[in-house]
Design a protein around this motif. Structure first.
Motif, short mmCIF file in Angstrom:
data_model
loop_
_atom_site.label_atom_id
_atom_site.label_comp_id
_atom_site.label_asym_id
_atom_site.label_seq_id
_atom_site.Cartn_x
_atom_site.Cartn_y
_atom_site.Cartn_z
N ILE A 1 6.97 54.10 85.84
CA ILE A 1 6.67 55.53 85.95
C ILE A 1 7.02 56.24 84.65
CG2 ILE A 1 7.33 57.67 87.12
CD1 ILE A 1 7.60 56.02 89.69
N ILE A 2 8.15 55.90 84.06
CA ILE A 2 8.56 56.52 82.80
C ILE A 2 7.54 56.23 81.70
CG2 ILE A 2 10.30 56.44 80.96
CD1 ILE A 2 12.39 56.15 83.21
N LEU A 3 7.06 54.99 81.63
CA LEU A 3 6.03 54.65 80.64
C LEU A 3 4.74 55.42 80.88
CD1 LEU A 3 6.54 50.81 80.23
CD2 LEU A 3 7.03 52.60 78.56
N ARG A 4 4.35 55.59 82.14
CA ARG A 4 3.15 56.39 82.46
C ARG A 4 3.29 57.81 81.96
NH1 ARG A 4 1.89 55.89 88.65
NH2 ARG A 4 0.89 57.90 88.35
N ILE A 5 4.46 58.38 82.16
CA ILE A 5 4.69 59.77 81.72
C ILE A 5 4.64 59.85 80.20
CG2 ILE A 5 6.36 61.65 81.67
CD1 ILE A 5 7.41 60.50 84.40
N CYS B 1 9.32 62.84 75.46
CA CYS B 1 10.29 61.78 75.71
C CYS B 1 10.80 61.97 77.13
CB CYS B 1 11.47 61.86 74.75
SG CYS B 1 11.02 61.56 73.05
N VAL B 2 11.06 60.88 77.81
CA VAL B 2 11.55 60.94 79.19
C VAL B 2 12.93 60.31 79.25
CG1 VAL B 2 11.08 60.29 81.57
CG2 VAL B 2 9.18 60.72 80.02
N GLU B 3 13.87 61.03 79.88
CA GLU B 3 15.24 60.54 80.01
C GLU B 3 15.65 60.65 81.48
OE1 GLU B 3 19.67 61.90 78.60
OE2 GLU B 3 17.97 62.44 77.35
N ARG B 4 16.18 59.58 82.02
CA ARG B 4 16.68 59.62 83.40
C ARG B 4 17.95 60.46 83.45
NH1 ARG B 4 15.99 53.76 86.17
NH2 ARG B 4 14.22 53.15 84.91
N ARG B 5 17.99 61.35 84.41
CA ARG B 5 19.20 62.16 84.64
C ARG B 5 19.33 62.44 86.13
NH1 ARG B 5 19.05 66.78 79.93
NH2 ARG B 5 19.07 65.34 78.18
N ASN B 6 20.51 62.26 86.64
CA ASN B 6 20.81 62.50 88.06
C ASN B 6 19.77 61.88 88.96
OD1 ASN B 6 23.13 63.87 87.27
ND2 ASN B 6 22.07 65.82 87.19
N ARG B 7 19.05 62.68 89.73
CA ARG B 7 18.07 62.17 90.69
C ARG B 7 16.64 62.30 90.19
NH1 ARG B 7 18.60 65.92 95.01
NH2 ARG B 7 19.72 67.20 93.56
N GLY B 8 16.44 62.30 88.88
CA GLY B 8 15.09 62.45 88.36
C GLY B 8 15.01 62.15 86.89
N CYS B 9 14.03 62.74 86.24
CA CYS B 9 13.81 62.55 84.81
C CYS B 9 13.62 63.91 84.14
CB CYS B 9 12.55 61.73 84.56
SG CYS B 9 12.71 60.02 85.03
N THR B 10 14.10 64.03 82.92
CA THR B 10 13.89 65.22 82.13
C THR B 10 12.90 64.91 81.03
OG1 THR B 10 16.12 66.01 82.59
CG2 THR B 10 15.02 66.95 80.67
N LEU B 11 11.88 65.75 80.90
CA LEU B 11 10.88 65.60 79.85
C LEU B 11 11.21 66.59 78.74
CD1 LEU B 11 9.49 64.53 82.46
CD2 LEU B 11 7.34 65.28 81.47
N THR B 12 11.24 66.10 77.50
CA THR B 12 11.45 66.95 76.33
C THR B 12 10.36 66.65 75.32
OG1 THR B 12 12.92 65.32 75.33
CG2 THR B 12 13.97 67.08 76.59
N TYR B 13 10.01 67.65 74.51
CA TYR B 13 9.03 67.41 73.45
C TYR B 13 9.67 66.50 72.42
CZ TYR B 13 5.96 70.94 75.36
OH TYR B 13 5.12 71.64 76.18
#
Length: 87
Positions: free
Chosen positions: A5-9, A20-32
């Motif tokens: 899923i992270i690679l798809r995003i 960029c996608v980073e796992r945090r707590n119960r989900g993922c944070t997307l940053t430019y």
């Protein structure tokens, strides 16, 4: 969220630029990728994903929908993030 899923995003073509996608707590944070600016937060809810955005007014994650939370399948979430101006 799984690595697939992270690679798809990360491979999704956002008009504002790569994320960029980073796992945090119960989900993922997307940053430019270019600036490190937070874009959105994805929270997995069964087979759908909730999409809060980083509110510049409160500097907190806020619901994106006009009537509360926006919960969609992942592909629709990514298109939603790409199309909406708040991201």
């Amino acid at each position: 969220m799984t690595d697939a899923i992270i690679l798809r995003i990360e491979r999704f073509s956002f008009p504002q630029g790569a994320v960029c996608v980073e796992r945090r707590n119960r989900g993922c944070t997307l940053t430019y990728a270019a600036s490190g600016t937070p874009v959105a937060r994805l929270r997995l809810d069964s087979d759908h994903v909730e999409v809060p955005y980083r509110s510049p007014r409160t500097d907190r994650w806020s619901p994106t929908g006009p009537f509360g939370r926006t919960i969609l399948p992942l592909d629709q979430d990514l298109r939603f993030i790409a199309a909406e101006t708040i991201f």
